[in-house]
Design a protein around this motif. Structure first.
Motif, PDB file in Angstrom:
ATOM      1  N   ASN A  74       1.014 -90.051 -27.461  1.00 25.99           N
ATOM      2  CA  ASN A  74       2.149 -89.780 -26.575  1.00 25.99           C
ATOM      3  C   ASN A  74       2.685 -88.383 -26.834  1.00 25.99           C
ATOM      4  OD1 ASN A  74       1.988 -92.393 -25.543  1.00 25.99           O
ATOM      5  ND2 ASN A  74       3.218 -93.193 -27.237  1.00 25.99           N
ATOM      6  N   ARG A  75       1.780 -87.457 -26.857  1.00 24.30           N
ATOM      7  CA  ARG A  75       2.144 -86.093 -27.225  1.00 24.30           C
ATOM      8  C   ARG A  75       3.112 -85.461 -26.228  1.00 24.30           C
ATOM      9  NH1 ARG A  75      -2.308 -81.844 -29.263  1.00 24.30           N
ATOM     10  NH2 ARG A  75      -2.797 -83.601 -30.561  1.00 24.30           N
ATOM     11  N   GLY A  76       2.986 -85.773 -24.950  1.00 25.55           N
ATOM     12  CA  GLY A  76       3.838 -85.171 -23.929  1.00 25.55           C
ATOM     13  C   GLY A  76       5.306 -85.469 -24.158  1.00 25.55           C
ATOM     14  N   LEU A  77       5.632 -86.720 -24.392  1.00 27.16           N
ATOM     15  CA  LEU A  77       7.020 -87.113 -24.628  1.00 27.16           C
ATOM     16  C   LEU A  77       7.537 -86.547 -25.944  1.00 27.16           C
ATOM     17  CD1 LEU A  77       9.444 -88.698 -23.670  1.00 27.16           C
ATOM     18  CD2 LEU A  77       8.495 -90.723 -24.775  1.00 27.16           C
ATOM     19  N   ALA A  78       6.711 -86.613 -26.978  1.00 32.42           N
ATOM     20  CA  ALA A  78       7.115 -86.076 -28.282  1.00 32.42           C
ATOM     21  C   ALA A  78       7.304 -84.568 -28.199  1.00 32.42           C
ATOM     22  CB  ALA A  78       6.077 -86.432 -29.344  1.00 32.42           C
ATOM     23  N   LEU A  79       6.420 -83.896 -27.468  1.00 29.98           N
ATOM     24  CA  LEU A  79       6.527 -82.442 -27.311  1.00 29.98           C
ATOM     25  C   LEU A  79       7.824 -82.077 -26.604  1.00 29.98           C
ATOM     26  CD1 LEU A  79       5.200 -79.664 -27.593  1.00 29.98           C
ATOM     27  CD2 LEU A  79       4.049 -80.090 -25.427  1.00 29.98           C
ATOM     28  N   GLU A  80       8.153 -82.822 -25.572  1.00 28.38           N
ATOM     29  CA  GLU A  80       9.389 -82.558 -24.839  1.00 28.38           C
ATOM     30  C   GLU A  80      10.608 -82.735 -25.747  1.00 28.38           C
ATOM     31  OE1 GLU A  80      11.708 -84.518 -21.074  1.00 28.38           O
ATOM     32  OE2 GLU A  80       9.523 -84.423 -20.997  1.00 28.38           O
ATOM     33  N   ARG A  81      10.611 -83.755 -26.577  1.00 26.16           N
ATOM     34  CA  ARG A  81      11.724 -83.990 -27.503  1.00 26.16           C
ATOM     35  C   ARG A  81      11.838 -82.872 -28.539  1.00 26.16           C
ATOM     36  NH1 ARG A  81      10.461 -90.296 -28.573  1.00 26.16           N
ATOM     37  NH2 ARG A  81      11.283 -91.087 -26.612  1.00 26.16           N
ATOM     38  N   GLU A  82      10.705 -82.437 -29.063  1.00 30.37           N
ATOM     39  CA  GLU A  82      10.714 -81.363 -30.060  1.00 30.37           C
ATOM     40  C   GLU A  82      11.234 -80.059 -29.463  1.00 30.37           C
ATOM     41  OE1 GLU A  82      10.067 -81.304 -33.279  1.00 30.37           O
ATOM     42  OE2 GLU A  82       9.513 -83.415 -33.417  1.00 30.37           O
ATOM     43  N   ILE A  83      10.814 -79.735 -28.258  1.00 30.69           N
ATOM     44  CA  ILE A  83      11.278 -78.505 -27.609  1.00 30.69           C
ATOM     45  C   ILE A  83      12.773 -78.582 -27.349  1.00 30.69           C
ATOM     46  CG2 ILE A  83      11.146 -77.155 -25.468  1.00 30.69           C
ATOM     47  CD1 ILE A  83       8.124 -77.747 -25.465  1.00 30.69           C
ATOM     48  N   GLU A  84      13.235 -79.732 -26.893  1.00 34.04           N
ATOM     49  CA  GLU A  84      14.670 -79.894 -26.648  1.00 34.04           C
ATOM     50  C   GLU A  84      15.463 -79.783 -27.946  1.00 34.04           C
ATOM     51  OE1 GLU A  84      17.746 -79.787 -24.324  1.00 34.04           O
ATOM     52  OE2 GLU A  84      15.704 -79.918 -23.560  1.00 34.04           O
ATOM     53  N   ALA A  85      14.911 -80.324 -29.044  1.00 33.13           N
ATOM     54  CA  ALA A  85      15.577 -80.209 -30.340  1.00 33.13           C
ATOM     55  C   ALA A  85      15.655 -78.755 -30.781  1.00 33.13           C
ATOM     56  CB  ALA A  85      14.847 -81.049 -31.391  1.00 33.13           C
ATOM     57  N   LEU A  86      14.603 -78.001 -30.531  1.00 34.25           N
ATOM     58  CA  LEU A  86      14.628 -76.568 -30.873  1.00 34.25           C
ATOM     59  C   LEU A  86      15.678 -75.827 -30.047  1.00 34.25           C
ATOM     60  CD1 LEU A  86      10.851 -75.664 -31.216  1.00 34.25           C
ATOM     61  CD2 LEU A  86      12.561 -75.673 -33.018  1.00 34.25           C
ATOM     62  N   ARG A  87      15.777 -76.161 -28.769  1.00 36.41           N
ATOM     63  CA  ARG A  87      16.763 -75.497 -27.909  1.00 36.41           C
ATOM     64  C   ARG A  87      18.183 -75.776 -28.385  1.00 36.41           C
ATOM     65  NH1 ARG A  87      13.903 -77.021 -22.331  1.00 36.41           N
ATOM     66  NH2 ARG A  87      12.379 -75.327 -22.310  1.00 36.41           N
ATOM     67  N   THR A  88      18.488 -77.032 -28.679  1.00 34.61           N
ATOM     68  CA  THR A  88      19.852 -77.364 -29.111  1.00 34.61           C
ATOM     69  C   THR A  88      20.142 -76.759 -30.478  1.00 34.61           C
ATOM     70  OG1 THR A  88      19.089 -79.480 -30.005  1.00 34.61           O
ATOM     71  CG2 THR A  88      19.965 -79.489 -27.769  1.00 34.61           C
ATOM     72  N   ASP A  89      19.148 -76.728 -31.355  1.00 41.78           N
ATOM     73  CA  ASP A  89      19.328 -76.120 -32.679  1.00 41.78           C
ATOM     74  C   ASP A  89      19.607 -74.628 -32.535  1.00 41.78           C
ATOM     75  OD1 ASP A  89      19.409 -76.155 -35.481  1.00 41.78           O
ATOM     76  OD2 ASP A  89      17.368 -75.364 -35.551  1.00 41.78           O
ATOM     77  N   LYS A  90      18.911 -73.977 -31.619  1.00 47.55           N
ATOM     78  CA  LYS A  90      19.107 -72.536 -31.404  1.00 47.55           C
ATOM     79  C   LYS A  90      20.506 -72.266 -30.846  1.00 47.55           C
ATOM     80  CE  LYS A  90      17.246 -68.563 -29.019  1.00 47.55           C
ATOM     81  NZ  LYS A  90      16.347 -68.081 -27.984  1.00 47.55           N
ATOM     82  N   GLU A  91      20.985 -73.113 -29.974  1.00 47.08           N
ATOM     83  CA  GLU A  91      22.317 -72.934 -29.381  1.00 47.08           C
ATOM     84  C   GLU A  91      23.400 -73.058 -30.449  1.00 47.08           C
ATOM     85  OE1 GLU A  91      22.566 -75.752 -26.227  1.00 47.08           O
ATOM     86  OE2 GLU A  91      21.096 -74.703 -24.997  1.00 47.08           O
ATOM     87  N   PHE A  92      23.218 -73.972 -31.416  1.00 49.90           N
ATOM     88  CA  PHE A  92      24.199 -74.137 -32.479  1.00 49.90           C
ATOM     89  C   PHE A  92      24.211 -72.948 -33.412  1.00 49.90           C
ATOM     90  CE2 PHE A  92      23.752 -78.826 -31.633  1.00 49.90           C
ATOM     91  CZ  PHE A  92      25.028 -78.970 -31.136  1.00 49.90           C
TER      92      PHE A  92
END
Length: 94
Positions: A74-92
């Motif tokens: 299920n790489r697609g869903l996991a990849l999407e979650r990881e990218i979103e986590a990176l985006r929110t981490d960068k914003e903080f």
């Protein structure tokens, strides 16, 4: 090789050596002595900022390596979650 060509080659070699010395910061301090010029000393705050940035980049590389080498189907869903986590981490951090 005629003398004119030899002079041109010597001037070319000396010019290239001068450019290389400037690039690597080699400075002559006295007769036959050469030292490498390090540049201005960085402040502690600047050094801490650079170290923090280095840590952030290493963390991001580790996440990207984990994403690429992860054997999950299920790489697609996991990849999407990881990218979103990176985006929110960068914003903080900004």
């Amino acid at each position: 090789m005629n003398p004119f060509e030899m002079v041109v080659v010597i001037v070319l070699i000396v010019s290239i050596a001068g450019v290389m010395r400037a690039k690597y910061g080699v400075v002559r301090t006295g007769r036959g002595k050469e030292e490498i010029f390090v540049g201005h000393q960085r402040s502690d705050a600047d050094l801490e900022r650079l170290q923090s940035e280095m840590r952030q980049l290493k963390d991001r590389i580790a996440v990207l390596e984990r994403i690429v080498t992860d054997g999950d189907r299920n790489r697609g869903l996991a990849l999407e979650r990881e990218i979103e986590a990176l985006r929110t981490d960068k914003e903080f951090r900004s």
